[in-house]
Motif scaffolding. Structure first.
Motif, PDB file in Angstrom:
ATOM      1  N   ARG A  86       0.831  -1.203   0.000  1.00 48.75           N
ATOM      2  CA  ARG A  86       0.000   0.000   0.000  1.00 48.75           C
ATOM      3  C   ARG A  86       0.872   1.263   0.000  1.00 48.75           C
ATOM      4  O   ARG A  86       0.555   2.254  -0.645  1.00 48.75           O
ATOM      5  CB  ARG A  86      -0.906  -0.001   1.223  1.00 48.75           C
ATOM      6  CG  ARG A  86      -1.988   1.050   1.168  1.00 48.75           C
ATOM      7  CD  ARG A  86      -2.907   0.959   2.351  1.00 48.75           C
ATOM      8  NE  ARG A  86      -3.540  -0.360   2.421  1.00 48.75           N
ATOM      9  CZ  ARG A  86      -4.114  -0.849   3.506  1.00 48.75           C
ATOM     10  NH1 ARG A  86      -4.147  -0.143   4.606  1.00 48.75           N
ATOM     11  NH2 ARG A  86      -4.671  -2.040   3.491  1.00 48.75           N
ATOM     12  N   ASN A  87       1.999   1.227   0.725  1.00 50.13           N
ATOM     13  CA  ASN A  87       2.856   2.413   0.813  1.00 50.13           C
ATOM     14  C   ASN A  87       3.801   2.558  -0.380  1.00 50.13           C
ATOM     15  O   ASN A  87       4.010   3.663  -0.869  1.00 50.13           O
ATOM     16  CB  ASN A  87       3.677   2.387   2.102  1.00 50.13           C
ATOM     17  CG  ASN A  87       2.819   2.622   3.310  1.00 50.13           C
ATOM     18  OD1 ASN A  87       1.758   3.227   3.231  1.00 50.13           O
ATOM     19  ND2 ASN A  87       3.270   2.124   4.450  1.00 50.13           N
ATOM     20  N   LYS A  88       4.398   1.459  -0.831  1.00 50.96           N
ATOM     21  CA  LYS A  88       5.407   1.514  -1.885  1.00 50.96           C
ATOM     22  C   LYS A  88       4.871   1.167  -3.265  1.00 50.96           C
ATOM     23  O   LYS A  88       5.494   1.463  -4.266  1.00 50.96           O
ATOM     24  CB  LYS A  88       6.568   0.556  -1.561  1.00 50.96           C
ATOM     25  CG  LYS A  88       7.278   0.858  -0.274  1.00 50.96           C
ATOM     26  CD  LYS A  88       8.131   2.088  -0.398  1.00 50.96           C
ATOM     27  CE  LYS A  88       8.923   2.272   0.891  1.00 50.96           C
ATOM     28  NZ  LYS A  88       9.783   3.418   0.842  1.00 50.96           N
ATOM     29  N   GLY A  89       3.752   0.464  -3.345  1.00 44.45           N
ATOM     30  CA  GLY A  89       3.174   0.111  -4.633  1.00 44.45           C
ATOM     31  C   GLY A  89       3.715  -1.171  -5.234  1.00 44.45           C
ATOM     32  O   GLY A  89       3.379  -1.510  -6.359  1.00 44.45           O
ATOM     33  N   THR A  90       4.539  -1.909  -4.511  1.00 50.33           N
ATOM     34  CA  THR A  90       5.085  -3.158  -5.029  1.00 50.33           C
ATOM     35  C   THR A  90       5.374  -4.115  -3.875  1.00 50.33           C
ATOM     36  O   THR A  90       5.591  -3.696  -2.746  1.00 50.33           O
ATOM     37  CB  THR A  90       6.370  -2.913  -5.844  1.00 50.33           C
ATOM     38  OG1 THR A  90       6.815  -4.146  -6.397  1.00 50.33           O
ATOM     39  CG2 THR A  90       7.476  -2.329  -4.989  1.00 50.33           C
ATOM     40  N   ALA A  91       5.372  -5.398  -4.206  1.00 49.25           N
ATOM     41  CA  ALA A  91       5.755  -6.422  -3.230  1.00 49.25           C
ATOM     42  C   ALA A  91       7.044  -7.115  -3.654  1.00 49.25           C
ATOM     43  O   ALA A  91       7.403  -8.156  -3.119  1.00 49.25           O
ATOM     44  CB  ALA A  91       4.647  -7.449  -3.068  1.00 49.25           C
TER      45      ALA A  91
END
Length: 124
Positions: A86-91
């Motif tokens: 949610r914060n960085k946009g990637t896993a």
């Protein structure tokens, strides 16, 4: 029951889990690989408990503790992965490592440490 069959299956499951942890870049797939390794441990615990004919069933009791720990681990792990996504946009683990903050930068966004904007007015 022969001990070789579950032991070989557990070794294969554990090896696949180790490969998944080392080779995958997606955090959710890494968590799934850790779960696979824990299931291999559970299979070994139950197989050796049956093979040794333990009257206390210590292997099965330890398996229940391992399942509880695995459930807590996956719950907390997924919560952390969802918050990071949610914060960085990637896993993606590599991209998260590359986007880490530079330790030489100050907390106010300037490289020389002088305050700007509203922070300058607050300190004046």
């Amino acid at each position: 029951m022969h001990l070789v069959y579950p032991a070989v299956l557990a070794a294969l499951l554990f090896a696949i889990g180790v490969y998944g942890v080392l080779a995958r870049r997606n955090a959710i797939l890494v968590l799934m690989s850790v779960e696979l390794m824990l299931n291999a441990v559970n299979l070994n615990l139950v197989a050796f408990d049956v093979w040794l004919r333990d009257t206390l069933h210590a292997g099965q009791a330890l398996t229940l503790f391992t399942i509880a720990i695995a459930a807590a681990e996956i719950g907390i792990g997924l919560a952390i992965v969802l918050m990071v996504h949610r914060n960085k946009g990637t896993a993606d683990i590599d991209r998260l490592r590359d986007t880490a903050e530079d330790p030489h930068d100050s907390s106010d966004g300037t490289s020389d440490g002088t305050p700007t904007g509203e922070k300058a007015e607050a300190t004046a």
